[in-house]
Design a protein around this motif. Structure first.
Motif, PDB file in Angstrom:
ATOM      1  N   LYS A 142       0.853  -1.177   0.000  1.00 34.38           N
ATOM      2  CA  LYS A 142       0.000   0.000   0.000  1.00 34.38           C
ATOM      3  C   LYS A 142       0.895   1.234   0.000  1.00 34.38           C
ATOM      4  N   VAL A 143       0.607   2.182  -0.855  1.00 37.77           N
ATOM      5  CA  VAL A 143       1.409   3.397  -0.952  1.00 37.77           C
ATOM      6  C   VAL A 143       0.605   4.560  -0.395  1.00 37.77           C
ATOM      7  N   LEU A 144       1.187   5.284   0.539  1.00 38.39           N
ATOM      8  CA  LEU A 144       0.583   6.497   1.078  1.00 38.39           C
ATOM      9  C   LEU A 144       1.309   7.683   0.462  1.00 38.39           C
ATOM     10  N   PHE A 145       0.576   8.669   0.036  1.00 34.97           N
ATOM     11  CA  PHE A 145       1.179   9.831  -0.614  1.00 34.97           C
ATOM     12  C   PHE A 145       0.937  11.054   0.246  1.00 34.97           C
ATOM     13  N   HIS A 146       2.015  11.636   0.770  1.00 31.31           N
ATOM     14  CA  HIS A 146       1.924  12.817   1.626  1.00 31.31           C
ATOM     15  C   HIS A 146       2.480  14.003   0.855  1.00 31.31           C
ATOM     16  N   HIS A 147       1.667  15.003   0.653  1.00 25.72           N
ATOM     17  CA  HIS A 147       2.134  16.205  -0.030  1.00 25.72           C
ATOM     18  C   HIS A 147       1.479  17.420   0.594  1.00 25.72           C
ATOM     19  N   ASP A 148       2.011  18.587   0.254  1.00 28.67           N
ATOM     20  CA  ASP A 148       1.432  19.806   0.805  1.00 28.67           C
ATOM     21  C   ASP A 148       0.237  20.257  -0.033  1.00 28.67           C
ATOM     22  N   LYS A 149      -0.288  21.399   0.283  1.00 35.53           N
ATOM     23  CA  LYS A 149      -1.486  21.898  -0.394  1.00 35.53           C
ATOM     24  C   LYS A 149      -1.154  22.812  -1.578  1.00 35.53           C
ATOM     25  N   ALA A 150       0.023  22.666  -2.144  1.00 35.67           N
ATOM     26  CA  ALA A 150       0.389  23.466  -3.308  1.00 35.67           C
ATOM     27  C   ALA A 150      -0.605  23.214  -4.435  1.00 35.67           C
ATOM     28  N   PRO A 151      -0.994  24.252  -5.177  1.00 33.78           N
ATOM     29  CA  PRO A 151      -1.979  24.075  -6.249  1.00 33.78           C
ATOM     30  C   PRO A 151      -1.621  22.961  -7.229  1.00 33.78           C
ATOM     31  N   ALA A 152      -0.351  22.809  -7.540  1.00 32.87           N
ATOM     32  CA  ALA A 152       0.050  21.750  -8.476  1.00 32.87           C
ATOM     33  C   ALA A 152      -0.227  20.363  -7.911  1.00 32.87           C
ATOM     34  N   HIS A 153      -0.215  20.238  -6.594  1.00 35.74           N
ATOM     35  CA  HIS A 153      -0.455  18.935  -5.962  1.00 35.74           C
ATOM     36  C   HIS A 153      -1.934  18.638  -5.780  1.00 35.74           C
ATOM     37  N   THR A 154      -2.758  19.672  -5.745  1.00 42.72           N
ATOM     38  CA  THR A 154      -4.172  19.469  -5.447  1.00 42.72           C
ATOM     39  C   THR A 154      -5.077  19.621  -6.669  1.00 42.72           C
ATOM     40  N   SER A 155      -4.503  19.808  -7.818  1.00 43.33           N
ATOM     41  CA  SER A 155      -5.328  19.956  -9.015  1.00 43.33           C
ATOM     42  C   SER A 155      -6.102  18.669  -9.281  1.00 43.33           C
ATOM     43  N   ALA A 156      -7.226  18.805  -9.965  1.00 45.56           N
ATOM     44  CA  ALA A 156      -8.072  17.644 -10.266  1.00 45.56           C
ATOM     45  C   ALA A 156      -7.316  16.604 -11.089  1.00 45.56           C
ATOM     46  N   ILE A 157      -6.470  17.043 -11.995  1.00 48.87           N
ATOM     47  CA  ILE A 157      -5.719  16.117 -12.851  1.00 48.87           C
ATOM     48  C   ILE A 157      -4.755  15.281 -12.007  1.00 48.87           C
ATOM     49  N   VAL A 158      -4.038  15.949 -11.099  1.00 47.18           N
ATOM     50  CA  VAL A 158      -3.083  15.236 -10.241  1.00 47.18           C
ATOM     51  C   VAL A 158      -3.827  14.283  -9.310  1.00 47.18           C
ATOM     52  N   ALA A 159      -4.906  14.753  -8.695  1.00 46.36           N
ATOM     53  CA  ALA A 159      -5.680  13.905  -7.780  1.00 46.36           C
ATOM     54  C   ALA A 159      -6.208  12.662  -8.507  1.00 46.36           C
ATOM     55  N   LEU A 161      -5.063   8.697  -7.685  1.00 45.53           N
ATOM     56  CA  LEU A 161      -6.053   7.653  -7.400  1.00 45.53           C
ATOM     57  C   LEU A 161      -5.938   6.512  -8.411  1.00 45.53           C
ATOM     58  N   GLU A 162      -5.720   6.865  -9.664  1.00 45.74           N
ATOM     59  CA  GLU A 162      -5.551   5.862 -10.721  1.00 45.74           C
ATOM     60  C   GLU A 162      -4.350   4.965 -10.437  1.00 45.74           C
ATOM     61  N   LEU A 163      -3.300   5.545  -9.886  1.00 44.19           N
ATOM     62  CA  LEU A 163      -2.090   4.788  -9.563  1.00 44.19           C
ATOM     63  C   LEU A 163      -2.214   4.011  -8.252  1.00 44.19           C
ATOM     64  N   GLY A 164      -3.309   4.209  -7.546  1.00 43.43           N
ATOM     65  CA  GLY A 164      -3.539   3.456  -6.321  1.00 43.43           C
ATOM     66  C   GLY A 164      -2.963   4.089  -5.070  1.00 43.43           C
ATOM     67  N   TYR A 165      -2.602   5.359  -5.128  1.00 43.97           N
ATOM     68  CA  TYR A 165      -2.083   6.036  -3.951  1.00 43.97           C
ATOM     69  C   TYR A 165      -3.229   6.403  -3.018  1.00 43.97           C
ATOM     70  N   GLN A 166      -2.993   6.272  -1.731  1.00 35.48           N
ATOM     71  CA  GLN A 166      -3.926   6.785  -0.740  1.00 35.48           C
ATOM     72  C   GLN A 166      -3.405   8.159  -0.349  1.00 35.48           C
ATOM     73  N   ILE A 167      -4.211   9.173  -0.515  1.00 30.79           N
ATOM     74  CA  ILE A 167      -3.766  10.541  -0.224  1.00 30.79           C
ATOM     75  C   ILE A 167      -4.105  10.862   1.223  1.00 30.79           C
ATOM     76  N   LEU A 168      -3.079  11.203   1.989  1.00 34.63           N
ATOM     77  CA  LEU A 168      -3.266  11.539   3.395  1.00 34.63           C
ATOM     78  C   LEU A 168      -3.743  12.978   3.515  1.00 34.63           C
ATOM     79  N   PRO A 169      -4.661  13.252   4.435  1.00 37.56           N
ATOM     80  CA  PRO A 169      -5.087  14.635   4.635  1.00 37.56           C
ATOM     81  C   PRO A 169      -3.918  15.455   5.178  1.00 37.56           C
ATOM     82  N   HIS A 170      -3.890  16.716   4.840  1.00 36.30           N
ATOM     83  CA  HIS A 170      -2.788  17.583   5.252  1.00 36.30           C
ATOM     84  C   HIS A 170      -3.335  18.949   5.600  1.00 36.30           C
TER      85      HIS A 170
END
Length: 107
Positions: A4-21, A25-34
């Motif tokens: 299981k892969v957990l992905f921790h990133h900040d709230k930078a716009p590039a990280h939170t864009s719909a395309i990145v999100a 998810l497509e790659l199977g990452y679980q995004i941790l709340p930040h």
């Protein structure tokens, strides 16, 4: 065994864009709340820069160029394990931050 892969990133716009999100998810990452910003969860704030400040302590510089040069000497000498240690401390800090419901983690 599937990992299981957990992905921790900040709230930078590039990280939170719909395309990145969508891709994460497509790659199977679980995004941790930040939280919007937390120095407790930024390895550069709790590990990397405080240690660099200790290394620079007491040194005198006559120009910005000298500070930049000295800083540039600092990083190449650090072993991969140094960075791994800083990231390893993140798990403890993350857990502590959750236990304290977002309040600052002292250590």
């Amino acid at each position: 065994m599937k990992r299981k892969v957990l992905f921790h990133h900040d709230k930078a716009p590039a990280h939170t864009s719909a395309i990145v999100a969508k891709k994460l998810l497509e790659l199977g990452y679980q995004i941790l709340p930040h939280p919007p910003y937390s120095p407790d969860l930024a390895p550069s704030d709790y590990y990397l820069f405080p240690n660099m400040k200790k290394w620079l302590a007491g040194k005198k510089f006559l120009s910005n160029e000298e500070v930049i040069a000295e800083t540039n000497y600092y990083f190449p000498d650090l072993d991969k394990s140094y960075y791994m240690e800083g990231i390893a401390k993140l798990e403890h800090r993350w857990t502590k931050c959750i236990e304290l419901e977002g309040d600052y983690v002292e250590k």
